[in-house]
Design a protein around this motif. Structure first.
Motif, mmCIF file in Angstrom:
data_model
loop_
_atom_site.group_PDB
_atom_site.id
_atom_site.type_symbol
_atom_site.label_atom_id
_atom_site.label_comp_id
_atom_site.label_asym_id
_atom_site.label_seq_id
_atom_site.Cartn_x
_atom_site.Cartn_y
_atom_site.Cartn_z
ATOM 1 N N GLY A 26 0.784 -1.226 0.000
ATOM 2 C CA GLY A 26 0.000 0.000 0.000
ATOM 3 C C GLY A 26 0.817 1.277 0.000
ATOM 4 O O GLY A 26 0.261 2.361 0.045
ATOM 5 N N SER A 27 2.139 1.171 -0.063
ATOM 6 C CA SER A 27 2.984 2.365 -0.007
ATOM 7 C C SER A 27 3.290 2.949 -1.386
ATOM 8 O O SER A 27 3.792 4.058 -1.484
ATOM 9 C CB SER A 27 4.307 2.044 0.687
ATOM 10 N N GLY A 28 3.028 2.182 -2.438
ATOM 11 C CA GLY A 28 3.343 2.654 -3.778
ATOM 12 C C GLY A 28 4.755 2.336 -4.225
ATOM 13 O O GLY A 28 5.175 2.745 -5.299
ATOM 14 N N CYS A 29 5.510 1.623 -3.416
ATOM 15 C CA CYS A 29 6.860 1.216 -3.806
ATOM 16 C C CYS A 29 7.118 -0.201 -3.298
ATOM 17 O O CYS A 29 6.387 -0.711 -2.458
ATOM 18 C CB CYS A 29 7.922 2.185 -3.305
ATOM 19 N N SER A 30 8.152 -0.808 -3.847
ATOM 20 C CA SER A 30 8.504 -2.154 -3.409
ATOM 21 C C SER A 30 10.004 -2.361 -3.555
ATOM 22 O O SER A 30 10.685 -1.625 -4.264
ATOM 23 C CB SER A 30 7.743 -3.203 -4.221
ATOM 24 N N LEU A 31 10.503 -3.365 -2.853
ATOM 25 C CA LEU A 31 11.903 -3.761 -2.961
ATOM 26 C C LEU A 31 11.945 -5.063 -3.740
ATOM 27 O O LEU A 31 11.274 -6.027 -3.373
ATOM 28 C CB LEU A 31 12.524 -3.956 -1.575
ATOM 29 N N GLU A 32 12.719 -5.078 -4.808
ATOM 30 C CA GLU A 32 12.810 -6.251 -5.682
ATOM 31 C C GLU A 32 14.224 -6.796 -5.648
ATOM 32 O O GLU A 32 15.192 -6.043 -5.639
ATOM 33 C CB GLU A 32 12.452 -5.873 -7.123
ATOM 34 N N GLY A 33 14.324 -8.115 -5.627
ATOM 35 C CA GLY A 33 15.622 -8.773 -5.672
ATOM 36 C C GLY A 33 15.827 -9.681 -4.482
ATOM 37 O O GLY A 33 14.913 -9.933 -3.694
ATOM 38 N N ASP A 34 17.054 -10.174 -4.365
ATOM 39 C CA ASP A 34 17.411 -11.126 -3.315
ATOM 40 C C ASP A 34 18.564 -10.561 -2.495
ATOM 41 O O ASP A 34 19.672 -10.402 -3.014
ATOM 42 C CB ASP A 34 17.808 -12.462 -3.952
ATOM 43 N N ILE A 35 18.314 -10.270 -1.236
ATOM 44 C CA ILE A 35 19.336 -9.680 -0.369
ATOM 45 C C ILE A 35 20.508 -10.634 -0.168
ATOM 46 O O ILE A 35 21.624 -10.202 0.086
ATOM 47 C CB ILE A 35 18.739 -9.214 0.982
ATOM 48 N N ASN A 36 20.289 -11.933 -0.299
ATOM 49 C CA ASN A 36 21.365 -12.905 -0.136
ATOM 50 C C ASN A 36 22.100 -13.167 -1.451
ATOM 51 O O ASN A 36 23.073 -13.911 -1.452
ATOM 52 C CB ASN A 36 20.806 -14.225 0.408
ATOM 53 N N GLY A 37 21.630 -12.587 -2.531
ATOM 54 C CA GLY A 37 22.237 -12.801 -3.834
ATOM 55 C C GLY A 37 22.796 -11.524 -4.406
ATOM 56 O O GLY A 37 23.668 -10.876 -3.817
ATOM 57 N N GLU A 38 22.238 -11.136 -5.533
ATOM 58 C CA GLU A 38 22.744 -9.984 -6.280
ATOM 59 C C GLU A 38 22.407 -8.649 -5.635
ATOM 60 O O GLU A 38 22.964 -7.617 -6.016
ATOM 61 C CB GLU A 38 22.209 -10.021 -7.718
ATOM 62 N N GLY A 39 21.485 -8.623 -4.702
ATOM 63 C CA GLY A 39 21.106 -7.382 -4.037
ATOM 64 C C GLY A 39 19.649 -7.045 -4.312
ATOM 65 O O GLY A 39 18.933 -7.769 -4.971
ATOM 66 N N VAL A 40 19.235 -5.909 -3.802
ATOM 67 C CA VAL A 40 17.837 -5.480 -3.851
ATOM 68 C C VAL A 40 17.792 -4.038 -4.340
ATOM 69 O O VAL A 40 18.688 -3.242 -4.048
ATOM 70 C CB VAL A 40 17.197 -5.586 -2.442
ATOM 71 N N CYS A 41 16.728 -3.705 -5.078
ATOM 72 C CA CYS A 41 16.556 -2.318 -5.521
ATOM 73 C C CYS A 41 15.129 -1.853 -5.220
ATOM 74 O O CYS A 41 14.210 -2.657 -5.111
ATOM 75 C CB CYS A 41 16.893 -2.152 -6.990
ATOM 76 N N LEU A 42 14.986 -0.566 -5.103
ATOM 77 C CA LEU A 42 13.689 0.083 -4.850
ATOM 78 C C LEU A 42 13.007 0.340 -6.178
ATOM 79 O O LEU A 42 13.606 0.892 -7.103
ATOM 80 C CB LEU A 42 13.902 1.387 -4.102
ATOM 81 N N ILE A 43 11.770 -0.076 -6.271
ATOM 82 C CA ILE A 43 10.976 0.142 -7.484
ATOM 83 C C ILE A 43 9.806 1.047 -7.115
ATOM 84 O O ILE A 43 9.189 0.868 -6.109
ATOM 85 C CB ILE A 43 10.422 -1.191 -8.045
#
Length: 106
Positions: free
Chosen positions: A89-106
């Motif tokens: 419900g915030s209008g944004c999300s975090l995509e990716g794997d923190i244990n792998g290649e990393g995460v980004c804000l979408i």
């Protein structure tokens, strides 16, 4: 923002404004006649790192560990909770794997 204390000075006005909007629309809860924040300080700091980096910038576990001076396990848990629950419900999300290649804000 009171919960951030001196940590707030590390982040841009834009990042602080965006986190304030997320708090007001998504994380603020009323309990017993008082408003409480539905996330912890670690979650706030992780999200501020992503907001400061900008949309699409990949952050790794190591980068977050270095910037936040928090344990890798607490960072992992914050990212997972943000991905699963806290950003709904915030209008944004975090995509990716923190244990792998990393995460980004979408």
């Amino acid at each position: 923002m009171k919960k951030l204390g001196k940590e707030a000075g590390r982040y841009s006005e834009e990042a602080l404004e965006r986190i304030t909007r997320i708090i007001e629309t998504t994380w603020l809860r009323e309990r017993g006649g008082k408003h409480t924040l539905g996330v912890g300080l670690g979650d706030l700091l992780v999200m501020l790192e992503f907001l400061s980096a900008g949309n699409g910038t990949v952050l790794t576990l190591e980068m977050l560990h270095i910037h936040l001076h928090r344990s890798e396990s607490s960072i992992r848990e914050s990212v997972r909770e943000l991905q699963r629950n806290y950003l709904r419900g915030s209008g944004c999300s975090l995509e990716g794997d923190i244990n792998g290649e990393g995460v980004c804000l979408i």
